[in-house]
Design an enzyme around this catalytic site. Structure first.
Site, PDB file in Angstrom:
ATOM      1  N   GLU A  37       0.836  -1.205   0.000  1.00 47.17           N
ATOM      2  CA  GLU A  37       0.000   0.000   0.000  1.00 47.17           C
ATOM      3  C   GLU A  37       0.868   1.251   0.000  1.00 47.17           C
ATOM      4  OE1 GLU A  37      -3.892  -0.500   2.557  1.00 47.17           O
ATOM      5  OE2 GLU A  37      -2.261  -1.730   3.331  1.00 47.17           O
ATOM      6  N   LEU A  85      32.711   7.910  24.482  1.00 46.43           N
ATOM      7  CA  LEU A  85      32.351   7.783  25.889  1.00 46.43           C
ATOM      8  C   LEU A  85      33.380   6.946  26.622  1.00 46.43           C
ATOM      9  CD1 LEU A  85      28.580   6.950  25.396  1.00 46.43           C
ATOM     10  CD2 LEU A  85      29.470   9.018  26.446  1.00 46.43           C
ATOM     11  N   LYS A 118      22.777   1.445  24.666  1.00 49.66           N
ATOM     12  CA  LYS A 118      23.872   1.858  23.786  1.00 49.66           C
ATOM     13  C   LYS A 118      23.712   1.048  22.501  1.00 49.66           C
ATOM     14  CE  LYS A 118      28.746   2.894  23.680  1.00 49.66           C
ATOM     15  NZ  LYS A 118      29.046   2.311  22.385  1.00 49.66           N
ATOM     16  N   CYS A 411      46.758 -26.515  -2.121  1.00 56.04           N
ATOM     17  CA  CYS A 411      47.540 -26.916  -3.296  1.00 56.04           C
ATOM     18  C   CYS A 411      48.324 -28.197  -3.036  1.00 56.04           C
ATOM     19  CB  CYS A 411      48.484 -25.789  -3.709  1.00 56.04           C
ATOM     20  SG  CYS A 411      49.805 -25.534  -2.526  1.00 56.04           S
TER      21      CYS A 411
HETATM   22  S1  IVH Z   1      25.719   9.812  23.793  1.00 52.31           S
HETATM   23  C1  IVH Z   1      29.881  12.280  23.759  1.00 52.31           C
HETATM   24  N1  IVH Z   1      23.979   7.899  23.718  1.00 52.31           N
HETATM   25  O1  IVH Z   1      28.348   5.358  21.403  1.00 52.31           O
HETATM   26  C2  IVH Z   1      29.196  11.143  23.156  1.00 52.31           C
HETATM   27  N2  IVH Z   1      25.946   7.612  22.435  1.00 52.31           N
HETATM   28  O2  IVH Z   1      31.291   5.687  22.549  1.00 52.31           O
HETATM   29  C3  IVH Z   1      27.732  11.323  23.308  1.00 52.31           C
HETATM   30  N3  IVH Z   1      26.001   5.536  21.150  1.00 52.31           N
HETATM   31  O3  IVH Z   1      29.877   7.379  19.107  1.00 52.31           O
HETATM   32  C4  IVH Z   1      27.050  10.162  22.778  1.00 52.31           C
HETATM   33  N4  IVH Z   1      24.047   4.764  21.783  1.00 52.31           N
HETATM   34  O4  IVH Z   1      27.499   6.855  18.522  1.00 52.31           O
HETATM   35  C5  IVH Z   1      25.171   8.306  23.266  1.00 52.31           C
HETATM   36  N5  IVH Z   1      22.303   6.335  23.743  1.00 52.31           N
HETATM   37  C6  IVH Z   1      23.478   6.728  23.301  1.00 52.31           C
HETATM   38  C7  IVH Z   1      24.243   5.954  22.394  1.00 52.31           C
HETATM   39  C8  IVH Z   1      25.482   6.444  22.002  1.00 52.31           C
HETATM   40  C9  IVH Z   1      25.123   4.534  21.030  1.00 52.31           C
HETATM   41  C10 IVH Z   1      27.317   5.587  20.481  1.00 52.31           C
HETATM   42  C11 IVH Z   1      27.627   6.934  19.895  1.00 52.31           C
HETATM   43  C12 IVH Z   1      29.069   7.226  20.233  1.00 52.31           C
HETATM   44  C13 IVH Z   1      29.497   6.022  20.984  1.00 52.31           C
HETATM   45  C14 IVH Z   1      30.275   6.504  22.200  1.00 52.31           C
END
Ligand code: IVH
Length: 666
Positions: A37, A85, A118, A411
């Site tokens: 659809e 992080l 994450k 081989c």
């Molecule tokens: S906050 C200063 N929130 O994890 C970084 N990051 O190691 C602020 N990521 O490259 C990021 N889920 O792409 C944040 N809920 C989340 C996340 C997240 C995945 C990734 C992000 C970043 C990496 C940090």
């Protein structure tokens, strides 16, 4: 009878309806129409627009893949750096982090935390100006990413226009990812098309975003979930992370689901609950939680270290493990002839992928594990790392020993054992398995980037003796390709076009692609930046060694290659095939503050990791190396510096402490 709609009204209505269905599918996860659809609505809109091109709006859903031109991946400087992080793996780590947070807040203030999954995808920054999507960029090195705007426009989960009350300028950051089921569907298609499937959803999402053809990106059902922002100009900036997430949703952007935790105890118990109850139900891969201080004024007070915010931490789950049974052991022959034992195991799902083979590294490892065929084993897979066997958990009843190979599995040539090494190797220089790996390496992304030359294609080309060395790639004809069962007309054309395009790759990539022993990407970059291919053909090992960061082993290997008849012949053929082999452009301006200086870091640094310090040096035009030589400009010694410091002192290389190093930086 209702009056007939004008084309203008119907176009507006259809555009709004499609936008709403995108929102329902990707933001609310509650689609109310089927794909068919949806396609019908889209077709009607396309037809109407074709009949009335003057009514096409830039933000029409049909313009997501306008003109078929992909992103140019040009470098894009981020408005504010995209940091990473800090990681916590255990309760103690997260408690220590919480302690630091509380210590750095004014007395009497305690933080409230928001805890998000994450997502294991790739980060992307979307810029909206006056509510319209103007640019999308990957994270890259954190300061500079790649422009993926055209491809991001093709992703239905990314709104081309934000809802009401959008800030004048917003650079929103989030994760691009795929659900497990969309990932499986893509892999089924890839297999059907005779291509190698992607190893996991993250690689697949990354590959899908970096497509030359945005129409391919459009088909991949990538998702975007906002988790932070770099710039928010105008339209009252949120005062807390919770407010930010809510505002995103109101603007039409999916944002991280977040759980409020009043203190660290609540975080610790959510970490356990989430893993037990939530994670198994999530349709996408998650490798931990992200804990954030909610209040922005508190975040501001806490600030950043060189690489990460102090107000957030990734609370990771340990590598994922699974058990399975070893069915057999196969031997795989690498590019340089090294034979690696690989255990074939009963397929088992672990950390987002189905595992059916596990590397055993070498025979010492097999002995260490005491492994026999038939054993039940514990397998571990962490992040991108190839799965490995941790231990035998149950001895197989009718097990059999694993014997080292006496002949090459490919081989049948005799196998030798490297003196002083634990590896067995096939010494036949024309071993087809080695040739296949060499060609795959030459075609790989960091080398010549010929994606059509995957494992399946290379297998056939080598088996049919169409390719006997990498220069033969450039002599292949369409006729030859069509003779193989893998190639239909279009696919053959595509591959030949990619091969043709690869001729303009710079010398560093060619050099790396040749697979000269000990010459990795970094060495190839150094050498190609200093010498032309003609110079390399004339240089002595000593001359190679005079280059920064080039030691005697690498220098000899380079000289051996360039002075050997087969190496010289290969270069000659590549040149005659039209390879440009031009010097790579310098990435850093000549006036860069650390240009011409080389640094070696040793010991533990206070303000950042060694890798970050090295990246800083490179960003400022300097070189970072792992070995101290008389050509090193500075050795930066942190806490508990060891042998490198000694070597620097014995060679008279200048040694800096961390503070002195910081003073060199602008
Ligand atoms: S906050 C200063 N929130 O994890 C970084 N990051 O190691 C602020 N990521 O490259 C990021 N889920 O792409 C944040 N809920 C989340 C996340 C997240 C995945 C990734 C992000 C970043 C990496 C940090």
């Amino acid at each position: 009878m209702p009056a007939k709609k004008t084309p203008k009204a119907e176009i507006a209505e259809l555009s709004a309806a499609i936008g709403e269905h995108d929102r329902r599918y990707y933001l609310l996860d509650e689609p109310i129409i089927s794909d068919t659809e949806y396609d019908r609505l889209m077709k009607r809109l396309k037809d109407l627009e074709a009949a009335h091109p003057e009514l096409i709006k830039a933000e029409s859903p049909t313009r997501r893949v306008a003109g078929g031109v992909g992103s140019d991946f040009a470098p894009v400087k981020h408005g504010a750096p995209m940091l990473s992080l800090e990681n916590a793996y255990e309760e103690d780590d997260i408690r220590a982090w919480d302690e630091r947070v509380r210590k750095n807040l004014p007395p009497g203030q305690s933080p409230s935390y928001l805890v998000e999954p994450k997502i294991d995808g790739l980060s992307c920054a979307l810029t909206y100006v006056d509510g319209s999507l103007t640019r999308a960029a990957t994270r890259g090195d954190g300061d500079t990413g790649e422009d993926v705007s055209a491809n991001a426009r093709a992703i239905r989960a990314i709104p081309l226009r934000l809802g009401e009350n959008a800030p004048q300028r917003l650079e929103v950051r989030g994760e691009i990812y795929l659900t497990f089921s969309d990932f499986e569907a893509i892999n089924t298609q890839e297999r059907r098309a005779g291509r190698e499937p992607f190893v996991n959803p993250r690689n697949c999402a990354a590959g899908s975003l970096r497509q030359k053809n945005p129409a391919v990106t459009a088909q991949r059902r990538l998702r975007f979930t906002a988790h932070s922002y770099g710039v928010w100009d105008g339209a009252d900036e949120p005062r807390s992370h919770a407010e930010f997430l809510e505002r995103c949703r109101a603007l039409g952007l999916a944002s991280s689901p977040a759980k409020r935790c009043v203190d660290v105890n609540a975080v610790v118990s959510w970490y356990a609950d989430f893993k037990e109850r939530e994670m198994p139900r999530l349709p996408y891969a998650v490798d931990g939680l992200v804990v954030k201080v909610d209040d922005f004024s508190q975040q501001k007070r806490l600030g950043f270290t060189a690489k990460s915010p102090r107000w957030a931490v990734a609370f990771k789950y340990p590598a994922q493990q699974a058990t399975s049974t070893v069915l057999s052991v196969a031997f795989s022959v690498g590019r340089t002839g090294t034979i690696t034992p690989v255990a074939k195991v009963e397929p088992v799902f672990c950390a987002g992928v189905t595992i059916s083979s596990v590397t055993l590294h070498n025979f010492e490892e097999i002995a260490r594990l005491g492994l026999r065929v038939g054993d039940r084993v514990l397998i571990e897979r962490a992040g991108e790392v190839i799965p490995k066997v941790v231990k035998v958990v149950e001895r197989g009843k009718a097990g059999s020993d694993i014997a080292p190979p006496t002949r090459c599995p490919d081989c049948s040539a005799a196998v030798s054992k490297d003196e002083g090494f634990v590896a067995f190797r096939c010494d036949n220089i024309s071993c087809p398995a080695q040739l296949r790996r060499t060609v795959e390496h030459f075609a790989s992304r960091p080398a010549m980037d010929i994606s059509g030359l995957g494992e399946a294609a290379v297998d056939q080309l080598v088996a049919k003796k169409i390719v006997a060395n990498v220069a033969d790639i450039y002599a292949m004809t369409k006729h030859q390709l069509l003779d193989l069962d893998l190639f239909a007309d279009k696919k053959a054309d595509n591959l030949l076009e990619q091969i043709n395009e690869s001729k303009s790759k710079t010398l560093d990539r060619v050099l790396f692609g040749l697979g000269i022993r000990h010459v990795g990407e970094k060495t190839a970059e150094v050498i190609a930046g200093l010498f032309s291919i003609d110079e390399m053909l004339r240089m002595s090992a000593e001359e190679f060694q005079a280059a920064p960061d080039i030691g005697p082993v690498v220098a000899k290997s380079l000289h051996d290659f360039f002075s050997s008849p087969s190496g010289r012949d290969l270069i000659d053929r590549l040149r005659k095939s039209g390879l440009a082999m031009a010097k790579p452009k310098r990435l850093v301006a000549a006036g860069a503050p650390l240009a011409g200086l080389s640094f070696v870091f040793t010991g533990e640094l206070k303000s950042c990791t060694r890798q970050e310090a090295e990246e800083k040096v490179k960003a400022l035009g300097g070189k970072a190396s792992g070995t101290v030589s008389s050509k090193t400009s500075y050795v930066v010694a942190g806490h508990a510096a060891g042998s490198k410091l000694k070597k620097a002192l014995s060679l008279g290389v200048k040694v800096l402490n961390e503070d002195q190093f910081q003073e060199l930086l602008p």
